[in-house]
Design a protein around this motif. Structure first.
Motif, short mmCIF file in Angstrom:
data_model
loop_
_atom_site.label_atom_id
_atom_site.label_comp_id
_atom_site.label_asym_id
_atom_site.label_seq_id
_atom_site.Cartn_x
_atom_site.Cartn_y
_atom_site.Cartn_z
N ILE A 1 0.06 6.62 -7.06
CA ILE A 1 -1.01 6.18 -6.18
C ILE A 1 -0.48 5.04 -5.31
O ILE A 1 0.25 4.16 -5.80
CB ILE A 1 -2.26 5.73 -6.98
N PHE A 2 -0.80 5.07 -4.04
CA PHE A 2 -0.38 4.00 -3.15
C PHE A 2 -1.37 3.91 -2.00
O PHE A 2 -2.12 4.85 -1.73
CB PHE A 2 1.05 4.20 -2.64
N ARG A 3 -1.36 2.75 -1.35
CA ARG A 3 -2.32 2.54 -0.28
C ARG A 3 -1.60 2.11 0.99
O ARG A 3 -0.61 1.38 0.94
CB ARG A 3 -3.39 1.53 -0.68
N ASP A 4 -2.13 2.58 2.11
CA ASP A 4 -1.64 2.20 3.43
C ASP A 4 -2.73 1.33 4.05
O ASP A 4 -3.75 1.83 4.52
CB ASP A 4 -1.36 3.45 4.27
N LEU B 1 -6.08 2.26 6.23
CA LEU B 1 -7.27 2.18 5.37
C LEU B 1 -7.38 3.42 4.49
O LEU B 1 -8.47 3.99 4.30
CB LEU B 1 -8.53 1.99 6.21
N THR B 2 -6.25 3.84 3.98
CA THR B 2 -6.19 5.10 3.22
C THR B 2 -5.44 4.89 1.92
O THR B 2 -4.41 4.19 1.89
CB THR B 2 -5.50 6.19 4.06
N VAL B 3 -5.95 5.50 0.87
CA VAL B 3 -5.24 5.53 -0.40
C VAL B 3 -4.80 6.96 -0.66
O VAL B 3 -5.53 7.91 -0.34
CB VAL B 3 -6.13 5.00 -1.56
N TYR B 4 -3.61 7.09 -1.21
CA TYR B 4 -3.02 8.40 -1.43
C TYR B 4 -2.75 8.63 -2.92
O TYR B 4 -2.52 7.68 -3.67
CB TYR B 4 -1.69 8.52 -0.68
N LEU B 5 -2.75 9.89 -3.30
CA LEU B 5 -2.31 10.27 -4.63
C LEU B 5 -1.25 11.35 -4.44
O LEU B 5 -1.57 12.49 -4.06
CB LEU B 5 -3.46 10.79 -5.49
#
Length: 114
Positions: free
Chosen positions: A69-72, A76-80
């Protein structure tokens, strides 16, 4: 009305990869803990991974070493990022934002099958 907009689900073969995205309003994203949960048919919703506004992460044991999991913050987006997917990863995946309040996305289906 706070909206979390998810995308990226789909059908993938075992061993494959998918990346889920969840976009949130700036007022939420900057201070809330963002997480991914999943719910398989007949099972309770469970935590997959979450990340605090400061970047601290934690994962369910079942996905450690395979999911990230990480966020940009600029987007304003979080990714999995999900790698080495297994049939047991099949579920509807939900984005969640939590702090003073809790908000959920609409869910996105992930199916792992040959």
């Amino acid at each position: 009305q706070v909206q979390l907009v998810e995308s990226g689900g789909g059908l993938v073969q075992p061993g494959g990869s998918l990346r889920l995205s969840c976009a949130a309003p700036e007022s939420i994203f900057s201070i809330y803990t963002m997480g991914w949960y999943r719910q398989a048919p007949g099972k309770q919703r469970e935590l997959v991974a979450r990340i605090t506004s400061g970047g601290t992460t934690n994962y369910a044991d079942s996905v450690k070493g395979r999911f990230t999991i990480f966020r940009d913050n600029a987007k304003l987006t979080v990714y999995l990022q999900m790698n080495s997917l297994k049939p047991e990863d099949t579920a509807v995946y939900y984005c969640r934002a939590s702090a003073a309040y809790v908000y959920w996305g609409q869910g996105t289906q992930v199916a792992v099958s040959s």
